[in-house]
Design a protein around this motif. Structure first.
Motif, PDB file in Angstrom:
ATOM      1  N   CYS A   1      46.885  43.208  39.841  1.00 28.08           N
ATOM      2  CA  CYS A   1      46.237  42.698  41.065  1.00 28.08           C
ATOM      3  C   CYS A   1      47.302  41.439  41.516  1.00 28.08           C
ATOM      4  O   CYS A   1      47.262  40.518  41.023  1.00 28.08           O
ATOM      5  CB  CYS A   1      44.879  42.029  40.848  1.00 28.08           C
TER       6      CYS A   1
ATOM      7  N   THR B   1      48.417  50.533  39.655  1.00 24.72           N
ATOM      8  CA  THR B   1      48.187  51.368  38.524  1.00 24.72           C
ATOM      9  C   THR B   1      49.438  51.488  37.686  1.00 24.72           C
ATOM     10  O   THR B   1      50.652  51.606  38.527  1.00 24.72           O
ATOM     11  CB  THR B   1      47.399  52.664  38.871  1.00 24.72           C
TER      12      THR B   1
ATOM     13  N   ALA C   1      36.463  47.196  43.322  1.00 22.84           N
ATOM     14  CA  ALA C   1      36.814  46.399  44.597  1.00 22.84           C
ATOM     15  C   ALA C   1      35.717  46.388  45.680  1.00 22.84           C
ATOM     16  O   ALA C   1      35.489  45.482  46.124  1.00 22.84           O
ATOM     17  CB  ALA C   1      38.201  46.868  45.066  1.00 22.84           C
TER      18      ALA C   1
ATOM     19  N   ALA D   1      45.890  47.795  35.115  1.00 24.24           N
ATOM     20  CA  ALA D   1      45.860  47.588  36.534  1.00 24.24           C
ATOM     21  C   ALA D   1      46.589  46.107  36.577  1.00 24.24           C
ATOM     22  O   ALA D   1      46.455  45.288  35.880  1.00 24.24           O
ATOM     23  CB  ALA D   1      44.931  47.759  37.536  1.00 24.24           C
TER      24      ALA D   1
ATOM     25  N   ARG E   1      42.295  37.682  44.344  1.00 21.61           N
ATOM     26  CA  ARG E   1      42.784  38.979  43.551  1.00 21.61           C
ATOM     27  C   ARG E   1      42.361  38.628  42.061  1.00 21.61           C
ATOM     28  O   ARG E   1      42.142  39.583  41.303  1.00 21.61           O
ATOM     29  CB  ARG E   1      44.106  39.234  43.680  1.00 21.61           C
TER      30      ARG E   1
ATOM     31  N   LEU F   1      38.947  51.664  39.419  1.00 20.81           N
ATOM     32  CA  LEU F   1      39.320  50.655  40.069  1.00 20.81           C
ATOM     33  C   LEU F   1      38.694  50.149  41.254  1.00 20.81           C
ATOM     34  O   LEU F   1      38.432  49.375  41.780  1.00 20.81           O
ATOM     35  CB  LEU F   1      40.929  50.555  40.084  1.00 20.81           C
TER      36      LEU F   1
ATOM     37  N   CYS G   1      45.441  41.307  48.005  1.00 15.85           N
ATOM     38  CA  CYS G   1      45.738  41.934  46.654  1.00 15.85           C
ATOM     39  C   CYS G   1      46.233  43.159  46.705  1.00 15.85           C
ATOM     40  O   CYS G   1      45.591  44.418  47.535  1.00 15.85           O
ATOM     41  CB  CYS G   1      44.375  42.115  46.051  1.00 15.85           C
TER      42      CYS G   1
ATOM     43  N   LEU H   1      46.778  46.462  44.531  1.00 17.15           N
ATOM     44  CA  LEU H   1      46.118  46.926  43.251  1.00 17.15           C
ATOM     45  C   LEU H   1      47.114  47.891  42.816  1.00 17.15           C
ATOM     46  O   LEU H   1      47.391  49.019  43.483  1.00 17.15           O
ATOM     47  CB  LEU H   1      44.710  47.560  43.692  1.00 17.15           C
TER      48      LEU H   1
ATOM     49  N   LEU I   1      38.911  40.244  41.090  1.00 17.06           N
ATOM     50  CA  LEU I   1      38.924  41.878  41.085  1.00 17.06           C
ATOM     51  C   LEU I   1      39.677  42.058  39.675  1.00 17.06           C
ATOM     52  O   LEU I   1      39.024  42.836  38.931  1.00 17.06           O
ATOM     53  CB  LEU I   1      39.728  42.260  41.941  1.00 17.06           C
ATOM     54  N   ALA I   2      40.537  41.468  38.956  1.00 19.76           N
ATOM     55  CA  ALA I   2      41.058  41.535  37.875  1.00 19.76           C
ATOM     56  C   ALA I   2      40.154  41.232  36.741  1.00 19.76           C
ATOM     57  O   ALA I   2      40.068  41.974  35.824  1.00 19.76           O
ATOM     58  CB  ALA I   2      42.326  40.567  37.667  1.00 19.76           C
TER      59      ALA I   2
END
Length: 372
Positions: free
Chosen positions: A76, A171, A189, A74, A22, A185, A167, A169, A25-26
């Motif tokens: 994660c 918002t 991913a 966001a 995760r 977003l 993860c 995610l 992704l961040a």
């Protein structure tokens, strides 16, 4: 596609491909928004098998993406319900750990005094100092803090194998351009190879401010009590999702007492608080009954996980229409949960104030379910 007209926070459960996390992704979200990433603690609970201790509370490592103005883009974070995709035989990843306690108040204390960016062997030192004790080093790299007579405070331990891959995610609340902001977003991913977990779900948090009325609240409870199971079938709730379920009948009885709708919202809350509702159900009312400042929301937990924005927006439109129906209807009477009948589901979809394009989408879904 019609626009949504409600402030909504989105929580979408994903799984990173092997070798990713995760945090990756961040990082990519941050790069695409010229932002920064901050490591944070994320509180969670899980059932315990220790007699007398029903729950273990955890702080796991998450990541906030912040823009140049300091606004949240966001989060994660981990989700402990995501398990079946993971290989538990894998060794813990260096630098990843969790903190466990049997008392959520102690974990809140740790969140306020410890640094999530600290290493495993250092993170609990401020807590040991608060209790005037020393860190205790245990087997497998565990670090323990106890008070001066030996009562446990918390344990920090390496994260089990592949637990960096789940993860959720999350918002911030979005009030305009929902599709575009969510898609930016989820596209990140998808570009990294994130996929949908076996137990995955999507949770939607609707701003609860317009729902804080006894009449509206009673209407909403009666609507969802009657149509909830059909809505779950319509949207395709993942049968492997954990922590779902119906409300207790005490809630239905309370909101349909003759004088309930004569109460002010403040007075009604006092009665609702006594029911001790759980958040782990299909439709979570707890956040706005308890007036949780940062999450004053009505949460819908029944949707499967999606990695594309379109079905998420369609789901949000369906619930927004149900909420608006609860607001405008003078009084909705209680009824037993309805069995699936295509005609009754179609009738419900035509009664709630869905925009025409979304209504056609959901009528088409209903017909597909009926044929199945």
């Amino acid at each position: 596609m019609s626009e949504l007209n409600w402030k909504i926070g989105f929580e979408i459960e994903l799984i990173a491909p092997k070798g990713f996390s995760r945090q990756d992704l961040a990082k990519i979200i941050s790069q695409q928004h010229q932002g920064s990433v901050r490591r944070i603690f994320h509180p969670q609970s899980e059932p315990s098998h220790v007699p007398g201790t029903p729950l273990f509370h955890n702080l796991t490592l998450g990541f906030e993406v912040i823009d140049q103005q300091g606004n949240l883009i966001a989060r994660c974070v981990d989700d402990l319900t995501l398990q079946d995709d993971l290989d538990r035989t894998q060794a813990p990843q260096a630098g990843w750990y969790r903190i466990v306690s049997d008392d959520m108040r102690l974990l809140h204390l740790i969140m306020c005094n410890a640094d999530a960016a600290a290493s495993l062997d250092e993170v609990l030192q401020p807590i040991a100092s608060l209790f005037a004790t020393n860190l205790e080093i245990g087997e497998g790299g565990m670090i323990r803090v106890a008070d001066y007579i030996g009562n446990p405070i918390a344990i920090a331990a390496p994260l089990p194998g592949e637990r960096e891959r789940p993860c959720e995610l999350i918002t911030p609340p979005i009030d305009t351009n929902h599709y575009q902001r969510l898609e930016s977003l989820l596209a990140s991913a998808r570009s990294l190879g994130f996929t949908i977990p076996l137990e995955g779900a999507t949770h939607l948090h609707f701003d609860a401010t317009p729902l804080c009325s006894t009449r509206v609240f009673a209407n909403l409870v009666n609507l969802l009590w009657t149509h909830g199971e059909n809505i779950k079938r319509l949207v395709g709730t993942n049968p492997k999702c954990r922590r779902l379920g119906k409300w207790d009948e005490d809630l239905l009885m309370l909101v349909n007492e003759p004088d309930f709708c004569e109460l002010s919202w403040s007075e009604a809350r006092e009665y609702l608080l006594k029911l001790q509702l759980t958040k782990y159900c299909d439709f979570n009312l707890k956040n706005f009954i308890h007036q949780i400042t940062e999450k004053h929301t009505f949460e819908v937990r029944i949707f499967p996980a999606w990695i594309d924005s379109q079905p998420v927006i369609e789901a949000a439109a369906l619930i927004e229409a149900i909420l608006r129906y609860a607001i405008v209807a003078p009084k909705i009477l209680p009824s037993s949960p309805l069995a699936w009948e295509l005609e009754s589901v179609q009738k419900f979809l035509t009664e709630i104030p869905l925009p025409a394009d979304f209504r056609q989408i959901w009528l088409s879904h209903a017909a597909s379910v009926g044929r199945g």
